[in-house]
Design a protein around this motif. Structure first.
Motif, PDB file in Angstrom:
ATOM      1  N   ALA A 201       0.757  -1.219  -0.221  1.00 55.80           N
ATOM      2  CA  ALA A 201       0.024  -0.186  -0.223  1.00 55.80           C
ATOM      3  C   ALA A 201       1.206   1.246   0.066  1.00 55.80           C
ATOM      4  CB  ALA A 201      -1.180   0.075   1.383  1.00 55.80           C
ATOM      5  N   LEU A 202       2.088   1.612   0.536  1.00 59.02           N
ATOM      6  CA  LEU A 202       2.819   2.589   1.102  1.00 59.02           C
ATOM      7  C   LEU A 202       4.045   2.284  -0.959  1.00 59.02           C
ATOM      8  CD1 LEU A 202       4.366   2.348   4.238  1.00 59.02           C
ATOM      9  CD2 LEU A 202       3.346   4.292   3.797  1.00 59.02           C
ATOM     10  N   ASP A 209       1.502   9.709  -5.069  1.00 61.56           N
ATOM     11  CA  ASP A 209       2.135  11.213  -4.438  1.00 61.56           C
ATOM     12  C   ASP A 209       3.216  11.506  -5.362  1.00 61.56           C
ATOM     13  OD1 ASP A 209      -0.020  10.814  -3.200  1.00 61.56           O
ATOM     14  OD2 ASP A 209       1.089  10.472  -1.066  1.00 61.56           O
ATOM     15  N   ASP A 210       4.444  10.861  -5.483  1.00 59.90           N
ATOM     16  CA  ASP A 210       6.299  11.236  -5.368  1.00 59.90           C
ATOM     17  C   ASP A 210       5.818  11.657  -7.073  1.00 59.90           C
ATOM     18  OD1 ASP A 210       6.656  11.469  -3.150  1.00 59.90           O
ATOM     19  OD2 ASP A 210       7.894   9.619  -3.682  1.00 59.90           O
ATOM     20  N   GLY A 211       5.025  10.986  -7.880  1.00 61.33           N
ATOM     21  CA  GLY A 211       4.222  11.054  -9.479  1.00 61.33           C
ATOM     22  C   GLY A 211       5.302  10.096 -10.067  1.00 61.33           C
ATOM     23  N   VAL A 212       6.134   8.937  -9.545  1.00 62.47           N
ATOM     24  CA  VAL A 212       7.023   7.856 -10.618  1.00 62.47           C
ATOM     25  C   VAL A 212       6.037   7.120 -10.424  1.00 62.47           C
ATOM     26  CG1 VAL A 212       9.001   9.423  -9.118  1.00 62.47           C
ATOM     27  CG2 VAL A 212       7.644   7.142  -8.073  1.00 62.47           C
ATOM     28  N   THR A 218      12.588   2.725   0.208  1.00 63.92           N
ATOM     29  CA  THR A 218      13.272   2.353   1.199  1.00 63.92           C
ATOM     30  C   THR A 218      12.636   2.553   2.679  1.00 63.92           C
ATOM     31  OG1 THR A 218      14.708   3.742   0.793  1.00 63.92           O
ATOM     32  CG2 THR A 218      15.270   2.828  -0.613  1.00 63.92           C
ATOM     33  N   GLY A 219      13.700   1.780   2.998  1.00 68.01           N
ATOM     34  CA  GLY A 219      13.129   2.012   4.760  1.00 68.01           C
ATOM     35  C   GLY A 219      13.010   3.714   5.302  1.00 68.01           C
ATOM     36  N   GLN A 220      14.159   4.651   4.305  1.00 69.18           N
ATOM     37  CA  GLN A 220      14.078   6.504   5.094  1.00 69.18           C
ATOM     38  C   GLN A 220      13.365   6.727   4.657  1.00 69.18           C
ATOM     39  OE1 GLN A 220      18.262   7.035   4.735  1.00 69.18           O
ATOM     40  NE2 GLN A 220      19.188   5.258   4.990  1.00 69.18           N
ATOM     41  N   HIS A 221      12.804   6.337   3.425  1.00 67.67           N
ATOM     42  CA  HIS A 221      11.072   7.098   2.384  1.00 67.67           C
ATOM     43  C   HIS A 221      10.363   7.975   4.126  1.00 67.67           C
ATOM     44  CE1 HIS A 221       8.142   8.495   0.132  1.00 67.67           C
ATOM     45  NE2 HIS A 221       8.045   8.463  -0.707  1.00 67.67           N
ATOM     46  N   ARG A 222      10.479   8.607   3.856  1.00 60.99           N
ATOM     47  CA  ARG A 222       9.712   9.466   4.510  1.00 60.99           C
ATOM     48  C   ARG A 222       7.950   9.281   4.886  1.00 60.99           C
ATOM     49  NH1 ARG A 222       8.367  12.242  -0.158  1.00 60.99           N
ATOM     50  NH2 ARG A 222       6.461  12.795  -0.402  1.00 60.99           N
ATOM     51  N   TYR A 223       7.373   7.840   4.434  1.00 61.18           N
ATOM     52  CA  TYR A 223       6.501   7.766   4.782  1.00 61.18           C
ATOM     53  C   TYR A 223       6.440   6.578   5.193  1.00 61.18           C
ATOM     54  CZ  TYR A 223       3.765  10.609   1.067  1.00 61.18           C
ATOM     55  OH  TYR A 223       2.838  11.262   0.245  1.00 61.18           O
ATOM     56  N   VAL A 224       7.141   5.546   5.420  1.00 63.32           N
ATOM     57  CA  VAL A 224       7.938   4.451   5.468  1.00 63.32           C
ATOM     58  C   VAL A 224       7.900   4.853   7.399  1.00 63.32           C
ATOM     59  CG1 VAL A 224       8.865   2.474   6.351  1.00 63.32           C
ATOM     60  CG2 VAL A 224       8.631   3.610   3.769  1.00 63.32           C
ATOM     61  N   LEU A 225       9.094   5.764   6.882  1.00 62.71           N
ATOM     62  CA  LEU A 225       9.387   6.216   8.490  1.00 62.71           C
ATOM     63  C   LEU A 225       8.407   6.677   9.159  1.00 62.71           C
ATOM     64  CD1 LEU A 225      12.718   8.886   7.261  1.00 62.71           C
ATOM     65  CD2 LEU A 225      12.446   6.329   8.893  1.00 62.71           C
ATOM     66  N   ASP A 226       7.750   7.428   9.247  1.00 55.71           N
ATOM     67  CA  ASP A 226       5.919   7.673   9.528  1.00 55.71           C
ATOM     68  C   ASP A 226       5.547   6.375   9.865  1.00 55.71           C
ATOM     69  OD1 ASP A 226       7.094  10.259   8.949  1.00 55.71           O
ATOM     70  OD2 ASP A 226       5.360  10.683   7.789  1.00 55.71           O
ATOM     71  N   PRO A 294      11.476  -8.077   7.661  1.00 58.21           N
ATOM     72  CA  PRO A 294      11.111  -7.400   6.274  1.00 58.21           C
ATOM     73  C   PRO A 294      12.080  -6.139   5.754  1.00 58.21           C
ATOM     74  CG  PRO A 294       9.207  -7.419   6.951  1.00 58.21           C
ATOM     75  CD  PRO A 294      10.003  -8.253   8.164  1.00 58.21           C
ATOM     76  N   PRO A 295      12.964  -5.894   5.037  1.00 59.45           N
ATOM     77  CA  PRO A 295      14.405  -5.322   5.262  1.00 59.45           C
ATOM     78  C   PRO A 295      13.708  -3.910   4.792  1.00 59.45           C
ATOM     79  CG  PRO A 295      14.490  -7.184   3.393  1.00 59.45           C
ATOM     80  CD  PRO A 295      13.333  -7.469   3.631  1.00 59.45           C
ATOM     81  N   VAL A 296      12.974  -4.027   4.775  1.00 63.59           N
ATOM     82  CA  VAL A 296      12.221  -2.553   4.541  1.00 63.59           C
ATOM     83  C   VAL A 296      12.053  -1.778   5.597  1.00 63.59           C
ATOM     84  CG1 VAL A 296      10.452  -0.364   3.859  1.00 63.59           C
ATOM     85  CG2 VAL A 296      11.544  -2.426   1.898  1.00 63.59           C
ATOM     86  N   LEU A 297      11.551  -2.470   5.999  1.00 63.45           N
ATOM     87  CA  LEU A 297      11.166  -2.257   8.224  1.00 63.45           C
ATOM     88  C   LEU A 297      12.705  -1.916   8.927  1.00 63.45           C
ATOM     89  CD1 LEU A 297       8.193  -2.755   7.506  1.00 63.45           C
ATOM     90  CD2 LEU A 297       7.940  -3.559   9.617  1.00 63.45           C
TER      91      LEU A 297
END
Length: 708
Positions: A201-202, A209-212, A218-226, A294-297
């Motif tokens: 879902a993320l 939202d990023d238009g890509v 990655t785990g450092q994306h602001r949505y994942v961090l939030d 999971p690696p992203v987490l």
């Protein structure tokens, strides 16, 4: 956030819905226990849509007294007087005379802090009659005394391993957002997201939202961090939260390693608690020794740990120390790189890269070097030579040449541990290998001889590689006898040194030589030997695989299996062009042209000949063999009558038939009752008439011209 966040709506999970139906039909209580965004609500929605009106869904709210919960359930069924008291015993009584079966769904049990209500749920499950079923959803099993129900077979549990997307579902979700799950960043996500619906879902949200169209989650994306910071960590007990943040540097976790990294002795109890509570961890073996998330987490947790000021670099260093003590070098290298301990990281890479390459983990080796800064690389020629070896086995010849040039200008900061005696030997071997593939036989031979002069047979792995290059040059220079002797030596060295790649390349070339002289049985045996050696190696070894495919093509060609031979030659040509292996590209293209002449398709033969000539022109020194073969095939494709062997005498024809059968000069002399000197004289005359300069090319010419 649940799986309905996905842009195209919830994925229809028929497999999972059927599983829930089976559990509900056979158990009094079904517990769906998983953390946030595992799709619990979506599953209940899709399952409930099939059940009609006999499903009563009650969401727990913090602080709700038990009587209110049961009154709400009965109210949904239309059987409750708001003023009358209600407890768990009243539920089956109230529903007893209604059309069965009824299912009460109690959602978010983890919100409950009332022990009496939890006890009511368990008692109801224990006493539930056949016309009533219970489903409970929760983020964990915490506080649910289910042991007695399990012993009686009255409870089923659906945990995250059931809720995760299977490969087909993950594929469908990714495709629904216009992404290709087999290519690019989307393909990378499949193993990184581990089937967690919330992470998909993320991924979808990031794409919009990023238009890509090819988001990199990655785990450092602001949505994942939030998400991790607001949804995952707050729901953990303080010891579990501390543990996950302190061990976030670890791809895999075991008790001893975790204790070494945290400096505490609580890993056993914390891992057990996290496992019981369904929080993030996934077992990596059936014994429950190794765990991962999971690696992203994990990336997100490591970033959050860094933002909190935790000693992340020290954690990497302590992890590396533990891993090295337990002889897990490759994992330790990643941690040494992460904490920028360059002296130790480079030392371990140089000691371990050849083993990793031999085991087929070339990508791992390349990833190490990609993370080493240029100023560190420039300080040691051994690093460039090691990287050149990995690049060579990845068919990246241009990059290999660059690394060899940089190695020649860098200092040597210690002894070699990969079988090379010196930088000069490594440079010579690298140059020889690249020159052979580029079609510069003279330079390949000279460099290989230089490398051999700097080595001893005791350095068997690299010595075998040198011998294979020398033999390959001899083969294309039409020194077949020299090549065969060298190749047998290479196979012996490779087998004694457990270097199957060099042995497979040598055996494949021997097989081709026997096929060309008509000894098809022996050729087939050597092909099998090469295949066995290749099966012992997990290394990619693309050049050795091309050599084996070329041997198979030659064998099929000599057996008259022209369609099979044509397909194999074409595949070798395609692979060689992609790799920049000009010599093999010329060889395969001209052999394919010969096949087309044998099939009387001069137009196709001319087309393939033109391809071979294009590559031939780019080879500085392609050798006698290919020079003769290209020239002779060109004459045949043009239909020149002078190319036909009508000038051979009867005796010369007899000699040529025996040469074609693979006989030596001595055997031919014995068979025809003539001297070896006479055989030599006949061969000289045959070579002159056929326009060739070697035995193998004479066989090629004779077969070609008598069947064209």
């Amino acid at each position: 956030m649940d799986s309905e966040v996905l842009l195209t709506g919830p994925l229809e999970r028929a497999r999972l819905v059927r599983h829930l139906e089976e559990q509900v039909s056979t158990h009094a209580l079904t517990v769906i226990a998983a953390g946030p965004a595992w799709g619990k609500t979506t599953l209940l929605d899709q399952w409930g849509a099939r059940q009609g009106e006999r499903v009563l869904r009650v969401a727990f709210e913090p602080g709700s007294p038990p009587a209110e919960v049961w009154r709400r359930a009965l109210g949904l069924a239309g059987t409750s007087d708001p003023a009358s008291p209600a407890d768990w015993r009243s539920v089956p009584q109230a529903l007893a005379h209604r059309e069965p079966p009824w299912v009460i769904v109690l959602e978010d049990l983890d919100h409950v802090r009332d022990a009496e209500l939890v006890s009511d749920v368990v008692h109801l499950a224990a006493e539930t009659p056949a016309h009533l079923r219970l489903i409970v959803t929760s983020r964990s099993h915490r506080g649910l005394p289910l042991a007695g129900l399990r012993a009686r077979g009255r409870v089923a549990t659906i945990r995250p391993h059931r809720l995760r997307f299977d490969p087909a579902e993950a594929d469908a979700v990714v495709r629904s957002h216009g992404l290709d799950p087999d290519r690019g960043p989307a393909a990378d996500h499949m193993p990184r997201l581990r089937g967690w619906p919330g992470l998909y879902a993320l991924l979808a949200t990031v794409s919009v939202d990023d238009g890509v169209t090819a988001p990199r989650l990655t785990g450092q994306h602001r949505y994942v961090l939030d998400w991790v910071g607001s949804e995952i960590l707050p729901g953990l007990d303080p010891p579990a939260r501390e543990f996950l943040l302190d061990t976030a540097v670890l791809d895999r976790i075991c008790v001893s390693l975790a204790d070494a990294v945290t400096g505490r002795a609580d890993a056993l109890t914390t891992l057990d608690s996290l496992d019981r509570d369904n929080e993030l961890l996934e077992p990596q073996d059936k014994h429950g020794i190794w765990w991962s998330i999971p690696p992203v987490l994990r990336e997100s947790l490591e970033r959050l740990a860094l933002l909190e000021g935790r000693d992340v670099r020290g954690a990497h260093r302590r992890a590396a120390d533990w891993l090295l003590r337990h002889r897990l070098r490759e994992q330790a290298i990643s941690h040494l790189i992460a904490c920028e301990d360059w002296p130790r990281a480079c030392a371990e890479i140089l000691d371990g890269y050849w083993t990793a390459i031999s085991d087929g983990r070339i990508g791992t080796v390349l990833s190490w070097f990609a993370r080493i800064p240029s100023h560190v690389m420039d300080g040691d020629a051994r690093l460039f030579i090691a990287l050149a070896s990995a690049l060579l086995l990845s068919d990246r010849l241009d990059d290999v040449e660059t690394m060899l040039r940089r190695a020649s200008a860098a200092p040597v900061d210690g002894p070699f541990s990969d079988g090379l005696p010196s930088r000069e030997a490594g440079l010579a071997l690298g140059e020889a290998t690249v020159s052979l593939m580029r079609g510069d036989l003279g330079r390949a031979r000279d460099s290989a001889l230089t490398a051999r002069s700097l080595m001893t047979p005791e350095q068997a792995v690299q010595y075998a590689n040198v011998v294979v290059v020398i033999a390959g040059a001899a083969f294309y220079e039409t020194r077949a006898q020299d090549a065969r002797l060298l190749l047998r030596r290479a196979v012996s060295l490779a087998e004694s040194a457990s270097s199957p790649v060099a042995g497979a390349a040598a055996a494949a070339l021997i097989a081709r030589m026997y096929a060309e002289t008509g000894d098809l049985g022996v050729a087939a045996e050597h092909c099998l030997r090469a295949e066995r050696l290749m099966s012992r190696s997990r290394a990619a070894a693309p050049s050795a695989r091309r050599m084996l495919l070329m041997a198979r093509a030659t064998l099929a060609h000599r057996r008259g299996l022209l369609h099979e031979a044509a397909a194999a030659y074409e595949k070798v040509h395609t692979l060689s062009i992609a790799a920049g292996d000009r010599l093999s590209a010329v060889d395969a293209a001209v052999c394919r042209a010969v096949v087309e002449l044998h099939r009387s398709d001069r137009a196709s033969a001319t087309s393939w000949l033109e391809r071979s000539e294009q590559e031939f022109e780019s080879c500085p020194d392609p050798g006698v063999r290919l020079t003769d073969l290209v020239a002779r095939t060109r004459r045949l494709a043009a239909g020149e009558p002078s190319a036909r062997p009508s000038g051979l005498t009867v005796r010369q024809e007899s000699v040529m038939h025996l040469v074609e059968a693979g006989m030596t000069d001595a055997q031919i002399a014995l068979r025809l009752s003539i001297s070896e000197r006479t055989v030599h004289a006949h061969l000289r005359a045959i070579y002159s008439k056929l326009g060739v300069r070697s035995r193998s090319t004479a066989v090629d010419a004779y077969r070609l011209l008598t069947t064209a």
